[in-house]
Scaffold this motif. Sequence first.
Motif, PDB file in Angstrom:
ATOM      1  N   GLN A 280       0.792  -1.230   0.000  1.00  0.00           N
ATOM      2  CA  GLN A 280       0.000   0.000   0.000  1.00  0.00           C
ATOM      3  C   GLN A 280       0.827   1.286   0.000  1.00  0.00           C
ATOM      4  N   TYR A 281       2.111   1.192   0.184  1.00  0.00           N
ATOM      5  CA  TYR A 281       2.878   2.430   0.371  1.00  0.00           C
ATOM      6  C   TYR A 281       2.736   3.397  -0.804  1.00  0.00           C
ATOM      7  N   GLN A 282       2.474   4.643  -0.453  1.00  0.00           N
ATOM      8  CA  GLN A 282       2.639   5.754  -1.368  1.00  0.00           C
ATOM      9  C   GLN A 282       3.993   6.370  -1.013  1.00  0.00           C
ATOM     10  N   VAL A 283       4.784   6.661  -2.021  1.00  0.00           N
ATOM     11  CA  VAL A 283       6.145   7.122  -1.742  1.00  0.00           C
ATOM     12  C   VAL A 283       6.309   8.569  -2.185  1.00  0.00           C
ATOM     13  N   TYR A 284       6.796   9.406  -1.278  1.00  0.00           N
ATOM     14  CA  TYR A 284       7.092  10.803  -1.576  1.00  0.00           C
ATOM     15  C   TYR A 284       8.593  11.004  -1.416  1.00  0.00           C
ATOM     16  N   THR A 285       9.200  11.719  -2.341  1.00  0.00           N
ATOM     17  CA  THR A 285      10.654  11.890  -2.247  1.00  0.00           C
ATOM     18  C   THR A 285      11.057  13.340  -2.462  1.00  0.00           C
ATOM     19  N   GLU A 286      12.186  13.662  -1.904  1.00  0.00           N
ATOM     20  CA  GLU A 286      12.756  14.997  -2.074  1.00  0.00           C
ATOM     21  C   GLU A 286      14.260  14.844  -1.953  1.00  0.00           C
ATOM     22  N   ASN A 287      14.978  15.663  -2.718  1.00  0.00           N
ATOM     23  CA  ASN A 287      16.434  15.617  -2.623  1.00  0.00           C
ATOM     24  C   ASN A 287      16.897  16.833  -1.846  1.00  0.00           C
ATOM     25  N   VAL A 288      17.700  16.605  -0.834  1.00  0.00           N
ATOM     26  CA  VAL A 288      18.220  17.738  -0.085  1.00  0.00           C
ATOM     27  C   VAL A 288      19.730  17.564   0.062  1.00  0.00           C
ATOM     28  N   GLY A 289      20.458  18.458  -0.593  1.00  0.00           N
ATOM     29  CA  GLY A 289      21.916  18.446  -0.501  1.00  0.00           C
ATOM     30  C   GLY A 289      22.541  17.113  -0.874  1.00  0.00           C
ATOM     31  N   GLY A 290      21.965  16.411  -1.853  1.00  0.00           N
ATOM     32  CA  GLY A 290      22.554  15.150  -2.284  1.00  0.00           C
ATOM     33  C   GLY A 290      21.998  13.932  -1.564  1.00  0.00           C
ATOM     34  N   VAL A 291      21.130  14.142  -0.574  1.00  0.00           N
ATOM     35  CA  VAL A 291      20.500  13.014   0.126  1.00  0.00           C
ATOM     36  C   VAL A 291      19.063  12.882  -0.372  1.00  0.00           C
ATOM     37  N   THR A 292      18.666  11.644  -0.719  1.00  0.00           N
ATOM     38  CA  THR A 292      17.279  11.438  -1.112  1.00  0.00           C
ATOM     39  C   THR A 292      16.461  11.074   0.124  1.00  0.00           C
ATOM     40  N   VAL A 293      15.451  11.890   0.390  1.00  0.00           N
ATOM     41  CA  VAL A 293      14.559  11.651   1.526  1.00  0.00           C
ATOM     42  C   VAL A 293      13.326  10.936   1.001  1.00  0.00           C
ATOM     43  N   TYR A 294      12.950   9.831   1.638  1.00  0.00           N
ATOM     44  CA  TYR A 294      11.747   9.087   1.261  1.00  0.00           C
ATOM     45  C   TYR A 294      10.752   9.126   2.407  1.00  0.00           C
ATOM     46  N   SER A 295       9.497   9.352   2.052  1.00  0.00           N
ATOM     47  CA  SER A 295       8.425   9.215   3.040  1.00  0.00           C
ATOM     48  C   SER A 295       7.450   8.177   2.501  1.00  0.00           C
ATOM     49  N   TYR A 296       7.259   7.087   3.268  1.00  0.00           N
ATOM     50  CA  TYR A 296       6.343   6.012   2.883  1.00  0.00           C
ATOM     51  C   TYR A 296       5.111   6.123   3.756  1.00  0.00           C
ATOM     52  N   ALA A 297       3.954   6.338   3.118  1.00  0.00           N
ATOM     53  CA  ALA A 297       2.735   6.504   3.902  1.00  0.00           C
ATOM     54  C   ALA A 297       1.612   5.707   3.265  1.00  0.00           C
ATOM     55  N   PHE A 298       0.593   5.430   4.044  1.00  0.00           N
ATOM     56  CA  PHE A 298      -0.571   4.726   3.505  1.00  0.00           C
ATOM     57  C   PHE A 298      -1.433   5.705   2.706  1.00  0.00           C
ATOM     58  N   PRO A 299      -2.211   5.180   1.751  1.00  0.00           N
ATOM     59  CA  PRO A 299      -2.938   6.064   0.831  1.00  0.00           C
ATOM     60  C   PRO A 299      -3.903   7.028   1.531  1.00  0.00           C
ATOM     61  N   VAL A 300      -4.335   6.678   2.728  1.00  0.00           N
ATOM     62  CA  VAL A 300      -5.276   7.570   3.423  1.00  0.00           C
ATOM     63  C   VAL A 300      -4.605   8.809   4.002  1.00  0.00           C
ATOM     64  N   HIS A 301      -3.294   8.893   3.948  1.00  0.00           N
ATOM     65  CA  HIS A 301      -2.612   9.997   4.615  1.00  0.00           C
ATOM     66  C   HIS A 301      -1.645  10.756   3.705  1.00  0.00           C
ATOM     67  N   PRO A 302      -2.103  11.216   2.540  1.00  0.00           N
ATOM     68  CA  PRO A 302      -1.152  11.901   1.652  1.00  0.00           C
ATOM     69  C   PRO A 302      -0.575  13.182   2.248  1.00  0.00           C
ATOM     70  N   GLU A 303      -1.423  13.968   2.904  1.00  0.00           N
ATOM     71  CA  GLU A 303      -0.927  15.250   3.438  1.00  0.00           C
ATOM     72  C   GLU A 303       0.089  15.014   4.554  1.00  0.00           C
TER      73      GLU A 303
END
Length: 515
Positions: A280-303
Amino acid sequence: MDNRLRSIFLLSFIGLFWLLLNACNSEKNPETSATETRTATVQQADRNPVHVEQVPITDQTVTTTQTVAIQTLTNNLNTSRNTQYNIRAELDYTNHILNVEETINYFNNTTEPINDLLLMVEPAYYPNAFTLQSLVWEGGESIQDFSWEKTRIRIPLTKPLQQSEDISLEISYRLNLPSPETSPNIRPIPFGYTERQTNLVDWYPFIPPYIPGEGWLAHDAGYYGEHLAYAISDFDVAIKILDGNDSLVIAASSPAEMDAEWHTYRYDNARGFAWSISHQYQVYTENVGGVTVYSYAFPVHPEAGKAVLKTTAEALELYSRLYGPYPRSTISAVEADFLDGMEYDGMYFLSNGFYNLYQNTPGEYLIAIAAHETAHQWFYAQVGNDQALEPWLDEALCTYNERLFYENYHPEALDWWWNYRVFFYKPGGWVNDSIYNPHGATNAYRAYRDAVYLNGALFLEDIRLLIGDDSFFKFLKAYVEEYKYKLATGENFFLLLRSFTNKDIDPVINQYFSK
Ligand SMILES: [Zn+2]
């Protein structure tokens, strides 16, 4: 509502209830807020944000200090080596079974001969979760004379392992992953499966740190607080999903490479390797200073999932400036059905309870605890400590880092943080309590959290006010540099702190620490 929704609802409800009672990192009582202690608006709260020089967030730019460190490391290579873990794991996701073959190469980088090996087997805290299939020395000779000591395996050595000698063993085992009913013998941690995910933390037998003169640093679980200490080790992990399909997503301590059906991971200089998998994971990513940040959340919690991403990225940037570069290429934050939040090397879990309550404002536990867990990448993952006997070394510092996060990114919510995170609980108790301090039978967790986390943050605030920002932040940066990839003690902490100030810090220490 259908069964699945009912389960999710039930889990969320149980999660919320548990959070009210506890919360990993001590974190909160989400709705205690309304009626109380508004009065405690602190004068500390209007301090100016910390300003320190900009440094790159990854360690791609090698500074002079780093050059020296690398040279030191190279010089030490002949006399010191991390323990090597080579782990091949096959997961039956549907049936919650993990078959594992693990090789451990242990190098004695202590200053004395070692007479036996100790394996910490945390899954053994769960009834019928761990089945040992074979235990052999390198080359295949069976190890017969090992013994179980509660959840540990002790293996006598026929001749002591001398300094700079190494030894290898191979262990095969099967994990029947536990369901949300946690073991009565250990505090809830994100280990096992729910309908939405499977979490693998402290899932392989590992060798604890060895302290010369004292032996293996191994503690029993307490009902609250973390009890493990970890030696810095290197990990080669391969994971195969036996019943894989395209919807399964793996979150892990480090990035994966694919080798046919195997997800492979190389993770060096780490306290451990954790992973999580979900359909079920929805994956959000952002790059900060060369590091990839991942946030794995369930579909009910996009915000909430995006808020965790942003907070982790901001916190990573701040702590990198304050304490030195984050030494990894990724960090992952994972929404967990388990009733807690927990830090691991390169990743952390946050209870779905925080996501459920998120209202899109900075003054919320989801944000505070995401900042807290990110700080553990410095205070726990880089600078290790004995989490059972001196939990304040990572927890007080990470709680105080929440304050630094608000001070820098959301000063408008800093009063909220002081009032609802700290003063509401009227924290007291000795900051240097262990996780076993009983505090009387009722509400022992609260007493522990209030003393170690909250009073710990107040102690650090008082030290900062006394010695000034310049000395305070120089000291913290030096503390991370000095004890990076080592275990620090309270004694180390205070000795270094004293070298950064001429002020008399004893009255503050005596106020917060028992002798
Ligand atoms: Zn913590």
